[in-house]
Design an enzyme around this catalytic site. Structure first.
Site, PDB file in Angstrom:
ATOM      1  N   GLY A 238      29.919  17.573 -34.809  1.00 44.74           N
ATOM      2  CA  GLY A 238      29.565  16.895 -36.058  1.00 44.74           C
ATOM      3  C   GLY A 238      29.485  17.761 -37.280  1.00 44.74           C
ATOM      4  CD  GLU A 271      29.540  17.624 -26.405  1.00 44.24           C
ATOM      5  OE1 GLU A 271      29.301  17.440 -25.207  1.00 44.24           O
ATOM      6  OE2 GLU A 271      29.559  16.683 -27.229  1.00 44.24           O
ATOM      7  N   PRO A 272      31.562  21.476 -30.852  1.00 42.24           N
ATOM      8  CG  PRO A 272      31.853  23.666 -31.614  1.00 42.24           C
ATOM      9  CD  PRO A 272      31.258  22.862 -30.494  1.00 42.24           C
ATOM     10  NE  ARG A 310      40.263  12.856 -40.244  1.00 39.50           N
ATOM     11  CZ  ARG A 310      39.571  12.977 -41.351  1.00 39.50           C
ATOM     12  NH1 ARG A 310      40.152  13.448 -42.437  1.00 39.50           N
ATOM     13  NH2 ARG A 310      38.304  12.669 -41.386  1.00 39.50           N
ATOM     14  CB  CYS A 342      57.555  -0.930 -42.995  1.00 37.31           C
ATOM     15  SG  CYS A 342      59.173  -0.167 -43.083  1.00 37.31           S
ATOM     16  CD  GLU A 343      50.659  -0.423 -41.705  1.00 32.84           C
ATOM     17  OE1 GLU A 343      49.514  -0.711 -42.067  1.00 32.84           O
ATOM     18  OE2 GLU A 343      51.068  -0.528 -40.544  1.00 32.84           O
TER      19      GLU A 343
HETATM   20  N1  LLP Z   1      31.004  15.401 -29.042  1.00 31.46           N
HETATM   21  C1  LLP Z   1      31.145  14.065 -28.968  1.00 31.46           C
HETATM   22  C2  LLP Z   1      30.402  13.336 -27.965  1.00 31.46           C
HETATM   23  C3  LLP Z   1      31.998  13.394 -29.874  1.00 31.46           C
HETATM   24  O1  LLP Z   1      32.122  12.083 -29.807  1.00 31.46           O
HETATM   25  C4  LLP Z   1      32.699  14.142 -30.849  1.00 31.46           C
HETATM   26  C5  LLP Z   1      33.613  13.491 -31.787  1.00 31.46           C
HETATM   27  C6  LLP Z   1      32.528  15.548 -30.869  1.00 31.46           C
HETATM   28  C7  LLP Z   1      31.663  16.126 -29.962  1.00 31.46           C
HETATM   29  C8  LLP Z   1      33.226  16.417 -31.877  1.00 31.46           C
HETATM   30  O2  LLP Z   1      32.803  16.128 -33.143  1.00 31.46           O
HETATM   31  P1  LLP Z   1      33.255  17.005 -34.399  1.00 31.46           P
HETATM   32  O3  LLP Z   1      32.675  18.384 -34.237  1.00 31.46           O
HETATM   33  O4  LLP Z   1      34.726  17.036 -34.408  1.00 31.46           O
HETATM   34  O5  LLP Z   1      32.690  16.282 -35.554  1.00 31.46           O
HETATM   35  N2  LLP Z   1      38.865  10.804 -35.694  1.00 31.46           N
HETATM   36  C9  LLP Z   1      37.723  11.023 -36.555  1.00 31.46           C
HETATM   37  C10 LLP Z   1      36.642  11.816 -35.859  1.00 31.46           C
HETATM   38  C11 LLP Z   1      36.175  11.215 -34.545  1.00 31.46           C
HETATM   39  C12 LLP Z   1      35.096  12.013 -33.881  1.00 31.46           C
HETATM   40  C13 LLP Z   1      34.833  11.514 -32.516  1.00 31.46           C
HETATM   41  N3  LLP Z   1      33.853  12.240 -31.770  1.00 31.46           N
HETATM   42  C14 LLP Z   1      38.194  11.695 -37.847  1.00 31.46           C
HETATM   43  O6  LLP Z   1      39.390  11.913 -38.009  1.00 31.46           O
HETATM   44  O7  LLP Z   1      37.380  11.972 -38.721  1.00 31.46           O
END
Ligand code: LLP
Length: 415
Positions: A238, A271-272, A310, A342-343
């Site tokens: 996150g 979990e980055p 995105r 095409c959108e």
């Molecule tokens: N751990 C869990 C349980 C998660 O669901 C996620 C991301 C992460 C770790 C990693 O999070 P991060 O460090 O990347 O923020 N497709 C979206 C982002 C979806 C994130 C899903 N879960 C975007 O393009 O912004």
């Protein structure tokens, strides 16, 4: 966003010491380009930001599952956060030790659980009471050592981020309610074939404040209070990255400082995803056409929502910059940068300030290393793009995935 690796040398955009134009000339566009050096720098920066709790870092492979990137991070000591058997498979392929894999996900199938147990993955982040039962029963059936489990708590906290990527509010599909976590902890002797050793939270991605994360950790620790023997807290990912210069986000050190005092005596897992890879990657594209419609200047490029969804999906902003800066920037216009799909959702950016561009000019969509290629598709029967890595020496580069071909496009069809 530009940084030490994605930077200009005079008027030319470079990935480390390699001109982006040299890669585009050889490989063509659209092409994803990643700096492995930047990814390792980011890993180091995260380790420093959270040094007080000495976390075990499990790279969230969903952000970018390119095998070269996975291997680079594994070799630097990271583990993997996987959300499907496919991600576990890719992690194992590059030599991740099974015990360094956490298997997360809101809807693990029994087959996926069986596969993960057979492979001896280190942790299951559990999101459902029935899932816990499945793990318990399959562990017994397969005659395995009890699997380690962290219960994923839904702390009922609304994260400050886009609503599509907030996961910690009560009505989200993610995690177990506070009451369910407490109940499962109380009756954990009913699951003799699992080792319930941790708690997991992840309240969202691209988090715009640290207070919600801190509060979520507090709720998690309240749940654990009656069980001092449970010592692992997985606080998910996150951490935000800056997509534009005026985006106000907390520093990673701020996240570290917010949670560290609470977690001093715990084994902490992080979990980055995005924070490790987003700003290490760009999508290089070429201008095809210019048109002005309804008074709006539009650049039509060979990059589209099929390669980077995105902007279309979240109205996410990515900076788009010229690969070769024009000598007369004062002629800038605010362009819509769009693709051939095409959108009308198919745009990579709006209000993008650029000098007038000739067809054939190269542009770079910045901060595209996370949730770019992994979310790409063959929509409109486009070929998914290649991925290039600039090695950690900053000088050599190579193809890490070739461009798809028409054969790839039809390979799985039966007709
Ligand atoms: N751990 C869990 C349980 C998660 O669901 C996620 C991301 C992460 C770790 C990693 O999070 P991060 O460090 O990347 O923020 N497709 C979206 C982002 C979806 C994130 C899903 N879960 C975007 O393009 O912004």
């Amino acid at each position: 966003m530009l940084n030490d690796s994605i930077h200009y040398v005079q008027s030319e955009l470079y990935c480390d010491d390699v001109p982006v134009s040299a890669i585009a000339a050889d490989i063509g566009t659209p092409v994803y380009i990643y700096s492995l050096k930047r990814i390792l720098d980011n890993l180091q920066r995260i380790r420093t930001a959270f040094a007080d709790v000495n976390p075990h870092i499990h790279y969230s492979a969903k952000a970018n599952a390119n095998l070269t990137i996975l291997r680079t991070l594994i070799n630097a000591g990271a583990g993997i956060d996987a959300v499907s058997a496919g991600e576990i498979h890719k992690a194992l392929l590059v030599g991740t030790k099974p015990e360094d894999i956490v298997f997360a996900g809101v809807g693990k199938t029994r087959n996926e659980i069986r596969y993960a147990l057979e492979q001896n993955v280190g942790w299951f982040n559990v999101e459902n009471a029935l899932e816990l039962q499945h793990i318990n029963d399959l562990t017994a059936e397969l005659k395995r050592e009890p699997a380690r489990v962290a219960l994923r708590l839904n702390p009922d906290i609304t994260a400050a981020t886009h609503r599509y990527i907030a996961t910690g509010h009560k009505a989200a599909k993610f995690g177990l309610s506070i009451q369910t976590v407490k109940d499962l902890l109380k009756k954990r002797s009913q699951f003799p074939h699992v080792k319930l050793e941790g708690i997991h939270i992840h309240i969202g991605s691209q988090l715009h404040n640290t207070a919600a994360t801190r509060r979520a950790v507090e709720v998690a620790l309240e749940c654990l209070a009656p069980y001092p023997e449970i010592r692992t807290v997985n606080i998910g990912g996150g951490m935000a990255v800056r997509y534009s210069t005026d985006e106000d986000i907390p520093k990673w050190e701020d996240f570290g400082a917010a949670i560290s005092p609470l977690l001093k005596n715990y084994h902490v897992i992080l979990e980055p995803g995005r924070s490790l890879v987003a700003d290490a990657g760009i999508l290089a594209i070429s201008v095809l056409y210019f048109k002005e419609q309804g008074g709006e200047p539009i650049l039509i490029t060979d990059g589209s929502m099929a390669e980077l969804i995105r902007p279309a999906l979240y109205e996410a902003h990515h900076e788009i910059v010229p690969v070769t800066k024009s000598p007369s920037p004062d002629t800038d216009l605010n362009f819509h940068v769009v693709g051939p799909v095409c959108e009308s959702a198919d745009a990579l950016g709006h209000n993008i300030s650029l000098a007038r561009m000739e067809p054939g000019s190269l542009l770079a969509v910045l901060t595209a290393g996370a949730y770019g290629m992994v979310m790409s598709s063959n929509y409109n029967q486009r070929l998914r793009p290649p991925e290039v890595v600039v090695e950690t020496d900053g000088k050599s580069w190579r193809l890490a995935r070739r461009r798809e071909t028409w054969e790839d496009l039809t390979a799985t069809e039966i007709f």
